[in-house]
Design a protein around this motif. Structure first.
Motif, PDB file in Angstrom:
ATOM      1  N   VAL A 182      -4.464   2.463  -9.151  1.00 31.57           N
ATOM      2  CA  VAL A 182      -4.824   1.103  -9.591  1.00 31.57           C
ATOM      3  C   VAL A 182      -3.666   0.462 -10.351  1.00 31.57           C
ATOM      4  O   VAL A 182      -3.278  -0.685 -10.094  1.00 31.57           O
ATOM      5  CB  VAL A 182      -6.096   1.126 -10.454  1.00 31.57           C
ATOM      6  N   VAL A 183      -3.109   1.205 -11.292  1.00 31.30           N
ATOM      7  CA  VAL A 183      -1.991   0.672 -12.084  1.00 31.30           C
ATOM      8  C   VAL A 183      -0.791   0.396 -11.197  1.00 31.30           C
ATOM      9  O   VAL A 183      -0.140  -0.656 -11.299  1.00 31.30           O
ATOM     10  CB  VAL A 183      -1.614   1.664 -13.215  1.00 31.30           C
ATOM     11  N   ALA A 184      -0.476   1.344 -10.288  1.00 30.61           N
ATOM     12  CA  ALA A 184       0.665   1.158  -9.384  1.00 30.61           C
ATOM     13  C   ALA A 184       0.460  -0.060  -8.494  1.00 30.61           C
ATOM     14  O   ALA A 184       1.392  -0.853  -8.280  1.00 30.61           O
ATOM     15  CB  ALA A 184       0.868   2.405  -8.536  1.00 30.61           C
ATOM     16  N   LEU A 185      -0.752  -0.234  -8.004  1.00 26.45           N
ATOM     17  CA  LEU A 185      -1.040  -1.377  -7.132  1.00 26.45           C
ATOM     18  C   LEU A 185      -0.872  -2.690  -7.884  1.00 26.45           C
ATOM     19  O   LEU A 185      -0.322  -3.663  -7.346  1.00 26.45           O
ATOM     20  CB  LEU A 185      -2.463  -1.256  -6.581  1.00 26.45           C
ATOM     21  N   ILE A 186      -1.305  -2.717  -9.123  1.00 28.56           N
ATOM     22  CA  ILE A 186      -1.165  -3.935  -9.934  1.00 28.56           C
ATOM     23  C   ILE A 186       0.310  -4.262 -10.163  1.00 28.56           C
ATOM     24  O   ILE A 186       0.745  -5.411 -10.010  1.00 28.56           O
ATOM     25  CB  ILE A 186      -1.890  -3.777 -11.284  1.00 28.56           C
ATOM     26  N   PHE A 245       3.515  10.890  -9.185  1.00 29.31           N
ATOM     27  CA  PHE A 245       2.823  11.186 -10.441  1.00 29.31           C
ATOM     28  C   PHE A 245       2.012  12.470 -10.327  1.00 29.31           C
ATOM     29  O   PHE A 245       1.917  13.257 -11.286  1.00 29.31           O
ATOM     30  CB  PHE A 245       1.918  10.020 -10.835  1.00 29.31           C
ATOM     31  N   SER A 246       1.420  12.694  -9.159  1.00 25.90           N
ATOM     32  CA  SER A 246       0.644  13.917  -8.946  1.00 25.90           C
ATOM     33  C   SER A 246       1.542  15.148  -9.026  1.00 25.90           C
ATOM     34  O   SER A 246       1.191  16.147  -9.667  1.00 25.90           O
ATOM     35  CB  SER A 246      -0.062  13.850  -7.592  1.00 25.90           C
ATOM     36  N   ARG A 247       2.709  15.089  -8.403  1.00 22.95           N
ATOM     37  CA  ARG A 247       3.640  16.216  -8.438  1.00 22.95           C
ATOM     38  C   ARG A 247       4.160  16.487  -9.840  1.00 22.95           C
ATOM     39  O   ARG A 247       4.443  17.622 -10.215  1.00 22.95           O
ATOM     40  CB  ARG A 247       4.816  15.953  -7.499  1.00 22.95           C
ATOM     41  N   LEU A 248       4.294  15.426 -10.634  1.00 20.54           N
ATOM     42  CA  LEU A 248       4.778  15.579 -12.004  1.00 20.54           C
ATOM     43  C   LEU A 248       3.673  16.018 -12.968  1.00 20.54           C
ATOM     44  O   LEU A 248       3.941  16.319 -14.121  1.00 20.54           O
ATOM     45  CB  LEU A 248       5.365  14.250 -12.500  1.00 20.54           C
ATOM     46  N   ALA A 274       0.830  -1.211   0.000  1.00 18.58           N
ATOM     47  CA  ALA A 274       0.000   0.000   0.000  1.00 18.58           C
ATOM     48  C   ALA A 274       0.860   1.255   0.000  1.00 18.58           C
ATOM     49  O   ALA A 274       0.570   2.233  -0.717  1.00 18.58           O
ATOM     50  CB  ALA A 274      -0.928  -0.008   1.210  1.00 18.58           C
ATOM     51  N   LEU A 275       1.940   1.245   0.777  1.00 19.08           N
ATOM     52  CA  LEU A 275       2.829   2.409   0.826  1.00 19.08           C
ATOM     53  C   LEU A 275       3.483   2.660  -0.526  1.00 19.08           C
ATOM     54  O   LEU A 275       3.625   3.817  -0.959  1.00 19.08           O
ATOM     55  CB  LEU A 275       3.904   2.202   1.893  1.00 19.08           C
ATOM     56  N   ALA A 276       3.899   1.598  -1.206  1.00 15.91           N
ATOM     57  CA  ALA A 276       4.498   1.756  -2.530  1.00 15.91           C
ATOM     58  C   ALA A 276       3.497   2.341  -3.506  1.00 15.91           C
ATOM     59  O   ALA A 276       3.838   3.187  -4.351  1.00 15.91           O
ATOM     60  CB  ALA A 276       5.010   0.411  -3.033  1.00 15.91           C
ATOM     61  N   THR A 277       2.263   1.923  -3.418  1.00 21.95           N
ATOM     62  CA  THR A 277       1.208   2.450  -4.286  1.00 21.95           C
ATOM     63  C   THR A 277       0.962   3.931  -4.024  1.00 21.95           C
ATOM     64  O   THR A 277       0.880   4.747  -4.946  1.00 21.95           O
ATOM     65  CB  THR A 277      -0.093   1.651  -4.064  1.00 21.95           C
ATOM     66  N   MET A 278       0.853   4.289  -2.749  1.00 20.49           N
ATOM     67  CA  MET A 278       0.599   5.690  -2.380  1.00 20.49           C
ATOM     68  C   MET A 278       1.775   6.587  -2.781  1.00 20.49           C
ATOM     69  O   MET A 278       1.575   7.718  -3.241  1.00 20.49           O
ATOM     70  CB  MET A 278       0.354   5.775  -0.879  1.00 20.49           C
ATOM     71  N   ALA A 279       2.993   6.079  -2.622  1.00 20.97           N
ATOM     72  CA  ALA A 279       4.168   6.878  -2.995  1.00 20.97           C
ATOM     73  C   ALA A 279       4.197   7.139  -4.495  1.00 20.97           C
ATOM     74  O   ALA A 279       4.503   8.251  -4.947  1.00 20.97           O
ATOM     75  CB  ALA A 279       5.443   6.152  -2.566  1.00 20.97           C
ATOM     76  N   THR A 285      -7.178   7.958  -9.005  1.00 21.74           N
ATOM     77  CA  THR A 285      -7.559   6.551  -8.849  1.00 21.74           C
ATOM     78  C   THR A 285      -6.917   5.650  -9.893  1.00 21.74           C
ATOM     79  O   THR A 285      -6.428   4.564  -9.576  1.00 21.74           O
ATOM     80  CB  THR A 285      -9.094   6.421  -8.942  1.00 21.74           C
ATOM     81  N   GLU A 286      -6.887   6.118 -11.151  1.00 22.00           N
ATOM     82  CA  GLU A 286      -6.318   5.276 -12.216  1.00 22.00           C
ATOM     83  C   GLU A 286      -4.841   4.985 -11.953  1.00 22.00           C
ATOM     84  O   GLU A 286      -4.379   3.852 -12.106  1.00 22.00           O
ATOM     85  CB  GLU A 286      -6.472   5.958 -13.582  1.00 22.00           C
TER      86      GLU A 286
END
Length: 499
Positions: A154-158, A141-144, A131-136, A150-151
């Motif tokens: 989802v991709v990061a979690l997968i 990506f948000s900063r960039l 979960a931490l890796a997904t949130m990071a 959400t999308e």
């Protein structure tokens, strides 16, 4: 010479990768390879996660000064990983997974209780790391400006889930290779991160943080223990079991402790300096422990930061999912090891979905999880360490799988001791941040410690009490049992039923 055909490590590196077929079975002499120093790589790779920086904010959150937090961190990290080192010795003495070796203390089927507890802990840890890796990743990506919604999550979690599950399913050889790569990449990039954000440290601010009470210091120390070594003790022998029987016990203890401790210690120091320099950063870490660290970074290093964050967390999650699969088998599930790892992977992803998309208080739930499961694991650790200290001979590998063998089926003493130590421990810890754990702390008032709102409420004494009771109780009550076990002749390989 490393890598030569005549060298065991070289042959291991040259061997084609394949799914590990070993489950709970004993590793044969022909497959035991390497030296104690090879333990450095999996333990360093699993603990070099940049999450170690966030523990600086966690420690200061107990209301203590920089120096108090530093001492609590050093003692908590080194001591807890030293416990891992001691238990790792059992691996080379028995060449079986940690939770199978525990059968010598708990009996063949009595050991299913600590196996279930171990399984829950390791699945919980791999879920937190995923979960931490997904949130990071989403934060970067948000900063960039590349999304981060959400999308992206989802991709990061997968992707993170897939990396973790593949490592756990493939098994020992891939994990050893993967951890070596993770060690090098994350080590280099972490150093770059430290250099880039060093100018955000303000010693005058850090040194001005007031000191906390003795109770707050103890609370931080125990939290560091549960967040590091006590989260690994139940898996400590899973990698040393591949070492030759004649390997140095001191080497096993030393390389396990050193490999696991060195990165967290360095990261903790820098994390304390960063969090102590900025209340804003410390507060942000509580909500997003990894992503918050990007606040200080220049844009050009955000992608490398995402790489180091994800790889470091995956390094820990891979070891967890491997060991959680073994714990699940030891608990009685009869499926191949790789399928057990796959089952745990599914649970890990489901839990990560909850943390990432539903939960709104990560730190509170995280601390509640660590403290609650830290109590029974500490009790198990105490019993395991005392049992190991009482033994003068290697384990009888055949009887580890026979309920009718020397180790017994369901001996009551270790089970009752575990229950008693856990009940005592839960009565001396509190978890007000996690509403489903507010029942704990029921002994604080009767023991004159001020109740659930008193000064001892968050000292987490229950973890230390469970560890001590498990250890001392086994030394007092288990000596005769171990002596009787070791007085028996070795069992023949075809001695009977195998569990």
């Amino acid at each position: 010479m490393a890598g030569s055909p005549d060298n065991p490590e070289g042959r291991a590196a040259a061997r084609q990768l394949q799914v590990e077929t070993h489950g709970l079975d004993v590793i044969g002499d022909a497959e035991r390879k390497g030296t104690p120093r090879t333990l450095f790589w999996p333990w360093f790779g699993a603990n070099v996660s940049i999450l170690g920086l966030s523990y600086g904010a966690f420690a200061l959150g107990f209301g203590i000064s920089f120096w108090q937090a530093l001492i609590a961190g050093i003692v908590g990290i080194v001591f807890s990983f030293l416990l891992c080192g001691f238990i790792a010795v059992a691996g080379k003495r028995g060449s079986a997974p940690t939770m199978v070796l525990g059968r010598a203390a708990y009996g063949v089927r009595g050991n299913r209780l600590p196996s279930v507890i171990s399984w829950v802990l390791t699945v919980g840890w791999e879920t937190v790391l995923c979960a931490l890796a997904t949130m990071a990743t989403a934060t970067v990506f948000s900063r960039l400006g590349w999304g981060g919604g959400t999308e992206t999550k989802v991709v990061a979690l997968i992707l993170v889930g897939a990396l973790t599950v593949v490592g756990g399913v493939m098994g020992f050889d891939l994990i050893m290779r993967l951890q070596t790569v993770i060690t090098v990449v994350t080590g280099v990039l972490t150093v770059v991160y430290v250099v880039l954000v060093a100018d955000h440290i303000h010693w005058s601010t850090v040194s001005a943080i007031p000191a906390g009470s003795a109770q707050e210091f103890i609370g931080a120390l125990v939290f560091m223990m549960t967040g590091f070594g006590l989260g690994w003790v139940n898996a400590a022998a899973d990698y040393s079991r591949y070492l030759p029987r004649g390997s140095s016990s001191r080497g096993v203890i030393g390389w396990t402790t050193f490999g696991a401790s060195v990165a967290p210690l360095l990261l903790l120091v820098f994390g304390l300096l960063l969090a102590g320099s900025s209340d804003k950063l410390a507060a942000a870490i509580a909500a997003d422990p990894i992503g918050a660290l990007t606040i200080l970074l220049p844009t050009w290093f955000l992608v490398p930061f995402a790489v180091v964050a994800v790889l470091g967390l995956v390094g820990g999650a891979v070891l967890d999912i491997y060991s959680s699969g073994l714990a699940l088998l030891s608990a009685g599930l009869r499926i191949p090891r790789y399928l057990a790892a796959l089952v745990d992977g599914v649970l890990m992803i489901a839990g990560s979905v909850y943390i990432v998309f539903v939960a709104d208080d990560f730190l509170g739930q995280f601390m509640g999880f660590l403290t609650t499961l830290g109590v029974p694991i500490a009790a198990w650790c105490g019993i395991m360490l005392a049992d190991l200290a009482l033994r003068r001979r290697d384990y009888d590998e055949t009887d580890l799988y026979r309920p009718a063998g020397r180790y017994g089926d369901v001996p009551l003493t270790p089970l009752l001791l575990t229950v008693a130590a856990t009940a005592l421990g839960w009565g001396l810890v509190t978890n007000s941040a996690a509403h489903w754990l507010t029942w704990q702390g029921y002994l604080l008032q009767p023991f004159g410690l001020g109740g659930k709102s008193g000064s001892w409420a968050y000292a987490n004494l229950g973890v230390l009490a469970a560890l001590a009771l498990g250890f001392l109780g086994t030394l007092a009550l288990g000596r005769a049992r171990v002596r009787d076990q070791e007085a028996q002749a070795p069992s023949p390989a075809d001695a009977g039923a195998v569990v």
